[in-house]
Design a protein around this motif. Structure first.
Motif, PDB file in Angstrom:
ATOM      1  N   ASN A  16       0.848  -1.198   0.000  1.00  0.00           N
ATOM      2  CA  ASN A  16       0.000   0.000   0.000  1.00  0.00           C
ATOM      3  C   ASN A  16       0.881   1.244   0.000  1.00  0.00           C
ATOM      4  OD1 ASN A  16       0.831   0.477   2.717  1.00  0.00           O
ATOM      5  ND2 ASN A  16      -0.789  -0.886   3.466  1.00  0.00           N
ATOM      6  N   SER A  17       0.250   2.411   0.018  1.00  0.00           N
ATOM      7  CA  SER A  17       0.990   3.672  -0.091  1.00  0.00           C
ATOM      8  C   SER A  17       1.972   3.869   1.059  1.00  0.00           C
ATOM      9  CB  SER A  17       0.013   4.850  -0.147  1.00  0.00           C
ATOM     10  OG  SER A  17      -0.813   4.877   1.010  1.00  0.00           O
ATOM     11  N   LYS A  18       1.633   3.364   2.233  1.00  0.00           N
ATOM     12  CA  LYS A  18       2.518   3.495   3.391  1.00  0.00           C
ATOM     13  C   LYS A  18       3.865   2.845   3.115  1.00  0.00           C
ATOM     14  CE  LYS A  18       3.021   1.791   8.141  1.00  0.00           C
ATOM     15  NZ  LYS A  18       2.365   1.023   9.238  1.00  0.00           N
ATOM     16  N   ARG A  28       4.934   1.848   0.068  1.00  0.00           N
ATOM     17  CA  ARG A  28       5.494   2.297  -1.208  1.00  0.00           C
ATOM     18  C   ARG A  28       6.385   3.526  -1.035  1.00  0.00           C
ATOM     19  NH1 ARG A  28       3.578   0.464  -6.074  1.00  0.00           N
ATOM     20  NH2 ARG A  28       2.022  -1.203  -5.957  1.00  0.00           N
TER      21      ARG A  28
END
Length: 272
Positions: free
Chosen positions: A62-64, A66
């Protein structure tokens, strides 16, 4: 089994009062520890470098996660990542469906921020373990194969390949016993014993810290809960560099894995 911030602080205290230059952070997916980023930042403040052993796929979740490649680059963390093979078929067979594609995606992310690139001080190393009851092939030759295929087919670059011998413990031990190959594999390791490799074992210059702070001679002993011999500090809060340098190393039959052939450490072959 999550290392607390308090235990991490004990580690930082030990680092500060010693000449330790690199801190190897592992644990399956150490990035998931809530204090992971703080720990890496504090290591950087002490002028030391982190080695992060990542399974790669976590970086694509997820964005965390990434955001981590740039974070790693900002702190000059050395990345060490397992990639069982340079083909999807063999990797997914060992690690699960889709792992290869996600690993390739993560490697692209690391390359994009400078990892593995010529002239950049951002090291990216891959790890190979044999997929059966045999010793790994010569590291330098296999490295060439990995570099050629990953570059030609995926445009991926990396610095080095670490070939690590499978030790007869944990899941690999269960695998050997299930196939009736334990005694044969142990004999292979014993027959390939190399005294020169024994002299360069990681237990000679490294200590492992368990999630609760217990000290071990290596991470394999940690997996077996084989604690340090009496006389050595038992916990990182009692860190004593003199006692650690003069300790007697706890040995068992799995140690033949690190001393077979060219030898094996968390940094690959011992005898280059």
């Amino acid at each position: 089994e999550i290392m607390t911030r308090e235990t991490m602080q004990y580690c930082l205290n030990a680092i500060q009062e010693s000449d330790v230059s690199k801190v190897d952070i592992t644990g399956g997916a150490p990035e998931m520890n809530p204090h992971f980023r703080w720990f890496v930042e504090e290591i950087s403040k002490l002028g030391r470098r982190s080695i992060v052993r990542s399974n790669l796929t976590i970086l694509t979740v997820n964005s965390k996660y990434r955001q981590l490649p740039q974070f790693f680059a900002d702190h000059r963390a050395i990345m060490v990542s397992s990639l069982p093979c340079y083909t999807a078929e063999n990797t997914d067979k060992q690690r699960g469906s889709g792992v290869f594609d996600r690993s390739i995606e993560a490697l692209h992310m690391l390359n994009a921020v400078g990892y593995g690139q010529e002239g950049a001080d951002l090291e990216l190393h891959l790890v190979y373990n044999p997929v059966g009851a045999f010793l790994p092939p010569p590291q330098e030759k296999l490295k060439g194969d990995y570099q050629r295929v990953l570059k030609e087919q995926f445009g991926i670059v990396f610095n080095d390949l670490y070939c690590i011998t499978n030790l007869p413990i944990s899941r690999f031990l269960e695998y050997l016993l299930r196939l009736g190959q334990y005694e044969e594999y142990m004999q292979t390791l014993v027959d390939a014993f190399n005294p020169a490799a024994a002299a360069g074992g990681m237990c000679r210059n490294t200590v492992a810290v368990g999630w609760e702070g217990t000290l071990y001679d290596c991470d394999f002993n940690q997996m077996l809960e084989l604690k340090m011999e009496r006389g050595a500090p038992g916990h990182i809060r009692d860190f004593d560099i003199h006692k650690l340098k003069n300790r007697k190393i706890a040995l068992n039959q799995h140690c033949y894995g690190c001393t077979a052939g060219a030898g094996s450490t968390c940094g690959g072959e011992i005898i280059k």
